[in-house]
Write an enzyme that holds these catalytic residues in place. Structure first.
Site, PDB file in Angstrom:
ATOM      1  N   SER A 262       0.831  -1.195   0.000  1.00  0.00           N
ATOM      2  CA  SER A 262       0.000   0.000   0.000  1.00  0.00           C
ATOM      3  C   SER A 262       0.874   1.256   0.000  1.00  0.00           C
ATOM      4  CB  SER A 262      -0.962  -0.047   1.194  1.00  0.00           C
ATOM      5  OG  SER A 262      -1.979   0.908   1.082  1.00  0.00           O
ATOM      6  N   LYS A 266       4.560   2.259  -2.112  1.00  0.00           N
ATOM      7  CA  LYS A 266       5.026   3.482  -2.783  1.00  0.00           C
ATOM      8  C   LYS A 266       6.428   3.830  -2.282  1.00  0.00           C
ATOM      9  CE  LYS A 266       0.326   5.324  -2.023  1.00  0.00           C
ATOM     10  NZ  LYS A 266      -0.476   4.718  -3.068  1.00  0.00           N
ATOM     11  N   TRP A 353      -9.653   0.407  -5.916  1.00  0.00           N
ATOM     12  CA  TRP A 353      -9.157   1.727  -5.506  1.00  0.00           C
ATOM     13  C   TRP A 353      -7.713   1.940  -5.957  1.00  0.00           C
ATOM     14  CZ3 TRP A 353     -11.165   6.129  -3.930  1.00  0.00           C
ATOM     15  CH2 TRP A 353     -10.418   7.044  -3.171  1.00  0.00           C
ATOM     16  N   HIS A 403      -7.390  -5.750  -0.726  1.00  0.00           N
ATOM     17  CA  HIS A 403      -6.174  -4.981  -0.452  1.00  0.00           C
ATOM     18  C   HIS A 403      -5.523  -5.529   0.811  1.00  0.00           C
ATOM     19  CE1 HIS A 403      -3.792  -1.264  -0.740  1.00  0.00           C
ATOM     20  NE2 HIS A 403      -3.930  -1.144   0.575  1.00  0.00           N
TER      21      HIS A 403
END
Length: 421
Positions: A262, A266, A353, A403
């Site tokens: 998540s 990044k 998402w 997720h």
């Protein structure tokens, strides 16, 4: 049930809610028309055809754009630290592993930052390769191991939430074992190192109590617009862990895989781009500002992420709120910065998402740079079936589910890392 309740409360407290009206798009027919920036064409139109040109010309200009306009520059060189072993044991993970807990301390401008690494290493490997990843809820949550210390930052949070330290500890110890296949990692001959990310920089729109404040000039209270947000701070923390690994006699620092899920996916991607010492990079459901193409505007968008989490990126990135078409780059070029080192991008079918198709296409378009280095990437723009990995140097899978990080994910990562390293 008690542990599940605490997970729900912690996730709520750890999420900044945006109350503005926002309707995400998930309809492929409503994606705006846009051009994919060519990673092998410079900003002034020069075509890159050789590895030397990539390293000397194209990679530096792409890196500079991401550094100044997306994640932010670190304003000064800052990598001196002291290391202190807080605890170690020789009989962890059903007797298969050694455990070490190490505090790294950083002093600058009269301020000090500490963070603690929890490290498990297989007993039967002299110099172990390693997975390195942040955790969201504290080191003590990743394994059902009563020897894992509770960080000061996490203890302060327990007081803030009105929960006594002892209750907080007993309720949360081991609640995230489902995201860390530690025994499988150890059985495969790898070690695992993890850090509570909030110790490096608390995940809130407040730059007074994390690593940023150690580099402020007199009177400064927040980073300048071209300077680092929290994602770059977490990437910095990954690199400081690598500094420690290079000094460790029982860790193979040439075979460290940086991993993130998540928002921390990044950070892992940016760490892989900024620090070429990492042998490989894994991005798990990293979405907008991570692996997913920004210009698709599917699910979370640049405007939405900057509104909900204004501290993650540089101030300059806000110029692209609802203005993704103005970006001269896209996230496939972040992935390309990691080439030719192994990179694994993973998505989840129900995680719309994070735009799984945008993550896949990003890996596909980055593959042109891997091809330049004669490395296999994602040749097709047709997404694979669920649970059908493409385990190349630039790898991808989309699995069933939500997720999260699952045993299935770790099974693929371990097999891939064994092959690539």
């Amino acid at each position: 049930m008690k542990k599940l309740f605490f997970i729900a409360i912690l996730l709520l407290l750890n999420t900044q809610l945006s109350f503005s009206q926002f309707e995400p798009n998930y309809d492929e027919s409503k994606i705006p028309n846009f051009d994919i920036p060519d990673p092998l064409t410079t900003f002034d139109g020069q075509k890159i055809t050789r590895k030397g040109q990539w390293k000397r010309i194209r990679r530096p200009e792409l890196y500079t754009f991401f550094e100044e306009n997306v994640y932010g520059k670190i304003p000064a060189e800052f990598n001196d630290f002291s290391a202190k072993i807080l605890e170690q044991g020789e009989n962890a993970i059903n007797g298969k592993a050694k455990r070490r807990q190490v505090e790294l301390s950083f002093d600058r401008n009269g301020r000090t930052l500490h963070f603690t690494m929890l490290i498990y290493l297989p007993k039967n490997v002299k110099k172990a390769p390693l997975f390195l990843g942040y955790n969201f809820l504290g080191n003590h949550t990743v394994a059902d191991d009563e020897n894992i210390l509770i960080s000061e930052a996490w203890a302060r949070n327990s007081d803030k939430y009105g929960i006594s330290g002892n209750k907080f500890t007993s309720a949360t110890r081991g609640i995230r074992t489902n995201r860390w296949a530690i025994e499988e990692i150890i059985d495969a001959g790898f070690g695992l190192a993890t850090i509570y990310y909030g110790e490096v920089d608390p995940d809130k729109d407040d730059f007074t109590d994390g690593v940023h404040s150690l580099l402020y000039s007199q009177g400064q209270q927040k980073p300048n617009d071209n300077e680092w947000g929290s994602l770059a701070a977490w990437a910095w923390g990954y690199s400081r862990a690598m500094d420690y690994f290079e000094k460790s006699k029982d860790i193979n620092s040439s075979k460290v895989v940086v991993f993130g899920h998540s928002r921390l996916g990044k950070a892992a991607l940016w760490a892989g781009a900024t620090d070429e010492r990492f042998a490989a990079v894994i991005s798990n459901d990293s979405g907008c500002g991570g692996a997913a193409l920004s210009k698709r505007k599917v699910g979370e968008t640049v405007g939405r992420i900057n509104e909900s989490f204004p501290h993650w990126f540089s101030g300059n990135f806000k110029a692209y709120n609802n203005n993704e078409e103005a970006l001269p780059i896209d996230q496939h070029e972040l992935l390309a910065l990691i080439a030719p080192r192994p990179l694994y991008v993973a998505s989840a079918q129900e995680d719309q998402w994070a735009d799984p198709k945008g993550e896949f296409l990003s890996a596909h378009y980055a593959s042109e740079v891997y091809k330049l280095f004669k490395k296999d990437g994602i040749a097709t723009d047709e997404m694979p079936m669920t649970n059908q990995p493409i385990p190349n140097t630039l790898a991808y899978h989309i699995r069933t589910g939500i997720h999260d990080v699952t045993d299935y994910d770790w099974e693929q990562y371990i097999q891939w890392a064994q092959k690539q390293l």
